[in-house]
Scaffold this motif. Structure first.
Motif, PDB file in Angstrom:
ATOM      1  N   ILE A  40       0.833  -1.202   0.000  1.00  0.00           N
ATOM      2  CA  ILE A  40       0.000   0.000   0.000  1.00  0.00           C
ATOM      3  C   ILE A  40       0.875   1.262   0.000  1.00  0.00           C
ATOM      4  CG2 ILE A  40      -1.642   1.344   1.388  1.00  0.00           C
ATOM      5  CD1 ILE A  40      -2.847  -1.324   2.303  1.00  0.00           C
ATOM      6  N   ILE A  41       1.946   1.231   0.795  1.00  0.00           N
ATOM      7  CA  ILE A  41       2.808   2.410   0.919  1.00  0.00           C
ATOM      8  C   ILE A  41       3.627   2.659  -0.342  1.00  0.00           C
ATOM      9  CG2 ILE A  41       4.765   3.405   2.184  1.00  0.00           C
ATOM     10  CD1 ILE A  41       3.786   1.918   4.650  1.00  0.00           C
ATOM     11  N   LEU A  42       4.191   1.577  -0.904  1.00  0.00           N
ATOM     12  CA  LEU A  42       5.114   1.743  -2.033  1.00  0.00           C
ATOM     13  C   LEU A  42       4.813   0.692  -3.103  1.00  0.00           C
ATOM     14  CD1 LEU A  42       7.584   3.574  -2.716  1.00  0.00           C
ATOM     15  CD2 LEU A  42       9.034   1.693  -1.946  1.00  0.00           C
ATOM     16  N   PRO A  43       3.713   0.839  -3.827  1.00  0.00           N
ATOM     17  CA  PRO A  43       3.409  -0.135  -4.889  1.00  0.00           C
ATOM     18  C   PRO A  43       4.309   0.071  -6.100  1.00  0.00           C
ATOM     19  CG  PRO A  43       1.803   1.636  -4.900  1.00  0.00           C
ATOM     20  CD  PRO A  43       2.693   1.887  -3.714  1.00  0.00           C
ATOM     21  N   GLY A  44       4.395  -0.956  -6.923  1.00  0.00           N
ATOM     22  CA  GLY A  44       5.143  -0.844  -8.168  1.00  0.00           C
ATOM     23  C   GLY A  44       6.577  -1.300  -8.092  1.00  0.00           C
ATOM     24  N   ARG A  45       7.077  -1.660  -6.890  1.00  0.00           N
ATOM     25  CA  ARG A  45       8.455  -2.093  -6.725  1.00  0.00           C
ATOM     26  C   ARG A  45       8.487  -3.479  -6.095  1.00  0.00           C
ATOM     27  NH1 ARG A  45      11.782   3.210  -4.486  1.00  0.00           N
ATOM     28  NH2 ARG A  45      11.053   4.707  -6.068  1.00  0.00           N
ATOM     29  N   PRO A  46       8.596  -4.512  -6.896  1.00  0.00           N
ATOM     30  CA  PRO A  46       8.474  -5.881  -6.369  1.00  0.00           C
ATOM     31  C   PRO A  46       9.582  -6.273  -5.400  1.00  0.00           C
ATOM     32  CG  PRO A  46       9.208  -5.904  -8.656  1.00  0.00           C
ATOM     33  CD  PRO A  46       8.812  -4.503  -8.355  1.00  0.00           C
ATOM     34  N   ILE A  47      10.827  -5.893  -5.696  1.00  0.00           N
ATOM     35  CA  ILE A  47      11.925  -6.320  -4.844  1.00  0.00           C
ATOM     36  C   ILE A  47      11.921  -5.537  -3.535  1.00  0.00           C
ATOM     37  CG2 ILE A  47      14.415  -6.697  -4.736  1.00  0.00           C
ATOM     38  CD1 ILE A  47      12.796  -8.382  -6.786  1.00  0.00           C
ATOM     39  N   ALA A  48      11.516  -4.286  -3.582  1.00  0.00           N
ATOM     40  CA  ALA A  48      11.383  -3.514  -2.344  1.00  0.00           C
ATOM     41  C   ALA A  48      10.375  -4.177  -1.420  1.00  0.00           C
ATOM     42  CB  ALA A  48      10.959  -2.076  -2.661  1.00  0.00           C
TER      43      ALA A  48
ATOM     44  N   ILE B  22       1.895  -9.695  -6.828  1.00  0.00           N
ATOM     45  CA  ILE B  22       0.607  -9.293  -6.264  1.00  0.00           C
ATOM     46  C   ILE B  22       0.767  -8.128  -5.290  1.00  0.00           C
ATOM     47  CG2 ILE B  22      -1.266 -10.046  -4.742  1.00  0.00           C
ATOM     48  CD1 ILE B  22      -0.925 -12.845  -6.020  1.00  0.00           C
ATOM     49  N   TRP B  23       1.708  -8.263  -4.362  1.00  0.00           N
ATOM     50  CA  TRP B  23       1.836  -7.256  -3.305  1.00  0.00           C
ATOM     51  C   TRP B  23       2.803  -6.130  -3.668  1.00  0.00           C
ATOM     52  CZ3 TRP B  23      -1.920  -8.022  -0.080  1.00  0.00           C
ATOM     53  CH2 TRP B  23      -2.357  -9.317   0.178  1.00  0.00           C
TER      54      TRP B  23
ATOM     55  N   PRO C 144      -1.502  -4.309  -3.705  1.00  0.00           N
ATOM     56  CA  PRO C 144      -2.777  -4.848  -3.203  1.00  0.00           C
ATOM     57  C   PRO C 144      -3.999  -4.056  -3.643  1.00  0.00           C
ATOM     58  CG  PRO C 144      -1.487  -3.821  -1.436  1.00  0.00           C
ATOM     59  CD  PRO C 144      -0.592  -3.912  -2.622  1.00  0.00           C
ATOM     60  N   LYS C 145      -3.852  -2.753  -3.936  1.00  0.00           N
ATOM     61  CA  LYS C 145      -5.006  -1.980  -4.381  1.00  0.00           C
ATOM     62  C   LYS C 145      -5.545  -2.496  -5.710  1.00  0.00           C
ATOM     63  CE  LYS C 145      -3.857   2.407  -2.090  1.00  0.00           C
ATOM     64  NZ  LYS C 145      -3.539   3.848  -2.286  1.00  0.00           N
ATOM     65  N   ARG C 146      -4.643  -3.021  -6.567  1.00  0.00           N
ATOM     66  CA  ARG C 146      -5.057  -3.498  -7.886  1.00  0.00           C
ATOM     67  C   ARG C 146      -5.415  -4.989  -7.870  1.00  0.00           C
ATOM     68  NH1 ARG C 146      -0.547  -0.086  -9.204  1.00  0.00           N
ATOM     69  NH2 ARG C 146      -1.219   1.769 -10.355  1.00  0.00           N
ATOM     70  N   ILE C 147      -5.304  -5.621  -6.713  1.00  0.00           N
ATOM     71  CA  ILE C 147      -5.668  -7.038  -6.595  1.00  0.00           C
ATOM     72  C   ILE C 147      -6.794  -7.208  -5.578  1.00  0.00           C
ATOM     73  CG2 ILE C 147      -4.865  -9.376  -6.063  1.00  0.00           C
ATOM     74  CD1 ILE C 147      -3.534  -8.328  -8.497  1.00  0.00           C
TER      75      ILE C 147
ATOM     76  N   GLY D 137      -9.133  -3.926  -8.084  1.00  0.00           N
ATOM     77  CA  GLY D 137      -8.900  -5.339  -8.366  1.00  0.00           C
ATOM     78  C   GLY D 137     -10.167  -6.155  -8.331  1.00  0.00           C
ATOM     79  N   ASN D 138     -10.007  -7.451  -8.557  1.00  0.00           N
ATOM     80  CA  ASN D 138     -11.165  -8.347  -8.617  1.00  0.00           C
ATOM     81  C   ASN D 138     -11.494  -9.019  -7.287  1.00  0.00           C
ATOM     82  OD1 ASN D 138     -11.396  -7.969 -11.444  1.00  0.00           O
ATOM     83  ND2 ASN D 138      -9.792  -9.497 -11.799  1.00  0.00           N
TER      84      ASN D 138
END
Length: 780
Positions: free
Chosen positions: A529-537, A627-628, A633-636, A641-642
């Motif tokens: 939620i805080i930092l979406p878009g960065r999978p490794i972070a 996913i996370w 999580p906002k888009r899942i 998301g669905n």
């Protein structure tokens, strides 16, 4: 059925310990029945034998467990195998090593010997802790290796060996820094009794020859609170106290001989499921009978379906994910069975064939992969930009990510389990935890804490220094190598603060109720939620937040074991620290070797049909990073998301234990009501995915055979050989698997015939909705 409890062996009074009044003994009845009240401080622990066997066991377990972690059936060699295998080796070394004493330069007149006397139980405990130091609660390998794997094998990006090593070591030892400072709150107090450690105490004392026939006189409710009725029988069974085996029986095979024979048989047999006849690993006979029916194969496939009737003749499949069923008490097997049936044979069929939940029929019934709305495999690499972040435009082109019904429900059950664990502990054990915590500060020292006062304690500055150095190195990693780990420096501090704040309460819960809530889903949800878009972070935040807490609790659990076994604290700390560094280094070395030498490792769509290198655990770890972290999580699970409705599982899990508690209060005579343990039932299938129906079917069947039928009708055989058989099966499979890899795997020499052509359930992955086209599936 009478149970004969285990008593400490008769020992001579220790003249250095004053006679203890009854109120100075442990207030916990299970502890009084299990742990001896005497100590021999003259037993040597810092011996050549301990170092040799400890280093060897740690290195071997780290290699084998990481080697198996990438395989379809990732067998975990547990601490029990080390306990069983090193005991005869230790005694052999005590008989054969020279007893000559010599001086070392710089030590004055002190003399040393590589063989200071008989192999003793304290050496044995340290060897086992050494071997298991690198994995929290027997997980097998360092958690952060998964980050390296998904970067190299799934995202096809690069990370340096040096950055990987720092990441692994710091996540493994960060929690040790503050855990050591919490020992006085959760290790020394008698009311913090850590039920799971009593199993280890019993095993050590049993295999070191500590059983007697005499049954102790029990006192009712002698200060052990509300958990006696629940845990007394559990611990009694788990610690092998069914019958006294002190009487010598010359006609019975020795345990060492039995172990050797079982190991040879396991080693020899595995050549069939491991190479010659691999279909023996997953026998799904319904698929063979109904070779053209999609529905039948969905029901019968043990690897990609509901697994009805599927079974295995491969021990690695039996013991994968859930560990050996031979070491799990029958009541636990029953709980797992009920939770498994609830998910696989109730929830999934209703969701898939009944209500077509979330368009379930467009996707395979049982899969941990991610899909598009048209049922095609989602191309994750296409939505990752050059900065290793989410490409919004490419994501919009492919559309929302869809999950199989099984995967969506498994997340829902996971949400419910977290909430149910917290409320279950609060309503059923809240008062008891509070009372025990207060008693732990106000009560007298028990005999075990008094005995431990003999040994030099660990200076606090050791832990402060370890915490400061680890934190500084971690910050350097996040600042100077940020392009490889993505996590900002404030993310590290936030993760560490979360882990630190949860360590004490979760340690108290574990020490009093034997339940350990996890932070993995919470940490990845928060960072997503805080930092979406960065999978490794996201996965780095999860690992620092979750794993440092888990390592801290595991560290404290080991210290409680050392407390009960009277191991000098400084020896415990050094062994745990060095074992963790060695294990993490070997884990990374093995992972790096396999990731760079096995072609298409972890890519099940590119690997040969029966390749063992499918990395099921890392596949789930990768999907979680998408996913996370990548998508968020906002888009899942949010408004974009669905699967927003899955969040209601949090509420259901939180309310469920309260309802059960109220029913228990309303109908106190119905003794079956408090036996409904929702965290256990909902969390029984927490390993699915990556575990499959085949693993659960076989684990439940084998566990029931040995821990119900054999336990009930052949008790003496069970007590003498059951755990030795488990260790031998693990070791035999491990050694043959490694031998097969080096002899035929590296040369890519494989057999091709019906018996090596997989499960023969190709149609199990087919969708059933009309208009969804997939290669190899019939048109609808």
């Amino acid at each position: 059925m009478e149970t004969i409890e285990m008593q400490p062996p008769r020992q001579k009074p220790d003249p250095t310990v004053p006679d203890m009044d009854e109120d100075e003994l442990s207030p916990i009845e299970e502890v009084r029945l299990t742990v001896t009240n005497t100590d021999d401080p003259t037993l040597p622990v810092w011996t050549f034998r301990m170092w040799f066997l400890g280093l060897l066991s740690c290195g071997l377990l780290s290699f084998l467990n990481q080697f198996f972690a990438y395989r379809t059936q990732p067998l975990v060699i547990t601490q029990i195998t080390v306990q069983v295998a090193t005991l005869p080796i230790g005694h052999f070394m005590a008989r054969t090593l020279p007893k000559t004493r010599f001086r070392l330069p710089g030590f004055g007149e002190r003399r040393f010997s590589v063989n200071p006397g008989p192999f003793n139980i304290k050496e044995h405990v340290l060897i086992s802790i050494f071997a298991n130091a690198g994995s929290a609660f027997g997980s097998g390998s360092a958690y952060a290796v998964g980050i390296v794997t998904i970067i190299k094998a799934f995202y096809r990006r690069s990370i340096s060996f040096w950055a990987s090593w720092i990441l692994i070591i710091t996540t493994q030892v960060l929690g040790y820094g503050w855990a050591g400072l919490l020992r006085k709150y959760v290790v020394e107090p008698a009311h913090m009794w850590w039920p799971s450690t009593l199993v280890q105490v019993s095993l050590f004392r049993y295999i070191n020859g500590s059983l007697t026939r005499k049954r102790p006189k029990e006192k009712k409710n002698a200060g052990s609170g509300g958990t006696i009725s629940k845990y007394h029988n559990t611990i009694a069974r788990s610690r092998f106290t069914i019958e006294a085996l002190h009487e010598k029986d010359e006609q019975r095979m020795s345990q060492a001989k039995f172990f050797l024979i079982a190991l040879i048989c396991s080693f020899s047999w595995y050549v069939f499921p491991g190479y010659l006849f691999s279909t023996l690993t997953n026998i799904s006979w319904i698929c063979w009978v109904f070779s053209k029916s999609v529905t039948a194969q969905q029901i019968g496939s043990g690897m990609r379906g509901l697994g009805l009737g599927s079974f295995t003749l491969d021990w690695s499949a039996v013991a994968s994910f859930l560990f050996s069923p031979l070491i799990s008490p029958f009541f636990a097997i029953v709980n797992v069975f009920l939770g498994y049936v609830l998910l696989i044979y109730v929830a999934i069929p209703i969701a898939y064939w009944g209500v077509d939940l979330y368009g379930a029929s467009k996707f395979p019934i049982f899969s941990s992969h991610l899909f598009t709305a048209k049922g095609q495999t989602y191309d994750i690499t296409a939505i990752v930009n050059d900065k290793f972040e989410l490409d919004i435009e490419k994501y919009a082109e492919q559309g929302r990510i869809h999950l199989s019904t099984f995967f969506a429900l498994s997340y829902g059950f996971g949400f419910a389990t977290i909430a149910a664990t917290l409320t279950h502990v609060a309503v059923f054990y809240g008062r008891e935890i509070y009372q025990r915590y207060r008693a732990s500060h106000k009560g007298k020292e028990d005999i075990h804490t008094t005995l431990m006062r003999r040994y030099k304690d660990i200076p606090s500055w050791w832990f402060y220094l370890l915490l400061a150095v680890t934190l500084a190195v971690s910050l350097a990693l996040c600042i100077f190598l940020n392009d490889q780990v993505q996590m900002p420096w404030w993310g590290l501090l936030f993760a560490g603060a979360m882990a630190f704040s949860f360590t004490l309460p979760i340690s108290i819960i574990t020490a009093t109720t034997n339940q350990t809530p996890g932070l993995n889903i919470i940490t990845e949800y928060v960072m997503g939620i805080i930092l979406p878009g960065r999978p490794i972070a996201n996965v780095c935040f999860k690992t620092y937040g979750y794993m440092s807490m888990a390592q801290a609790v595991s560290f404290l659990s080991d210290f409680k074991l050392g407390h009960y076994m009277k191991i000098p604290p400084r020896s415990m700390f050094i062994v745990q620290f060095l074992g963790t560094i060695l294990a993490g280094t070997i884990n990374l070395a093995v992972a790096w070797w396999l990731l760079t030498t096995v072609e298409n490792i972890c890519q099940d769509n590119l690997l040969p049909t029966n390749s063992p290198w499918t990395c099921p655990g890392d596949r789930v770890f990768f999907d979680a990073s998408v996913i996370w972290g990548l998508v968020g999580p906002k888009r899942i699970f949010g408004s974009q998301g669905n699967y927003a409705a899955m969040n209601w599982f949090f509420l259901g899990g939180a309310v469920g234990p309260v309802i059960i508690w109220l029913l228990h209060k309303a109908f106190p005579k119905q003794t079956w009501i408090p036996l409904i343990n929702l965290p256990v039932l909902l969390g029984a299938t927490a390993m699915m995915p990556p575990a499959t129906s085949l693993n659960f079917n076989s684990w439940i069947i084998v566990g029931t055979i040995f821990n119900f039928f054999v336990f009930r009708y052949r008790k003496q055989w069970w007590q003498r050989y059951n755990y030795i058989l488990s260790a031998a099966l693990d070791a035999g499979v491990a050694f043959m698997a490694v031998l097969l890899y080096f002899s035929v795997g590296l040369e890519d020499k494989s057999l091709t015939w019906w018996g090596t052509d997989g499960e023969h359930c190709e149609l199990a992955t087919c969708p059933t909705a009309k208009g969804i086209i997939k290669d190899g599936c019939p048109l609808k």
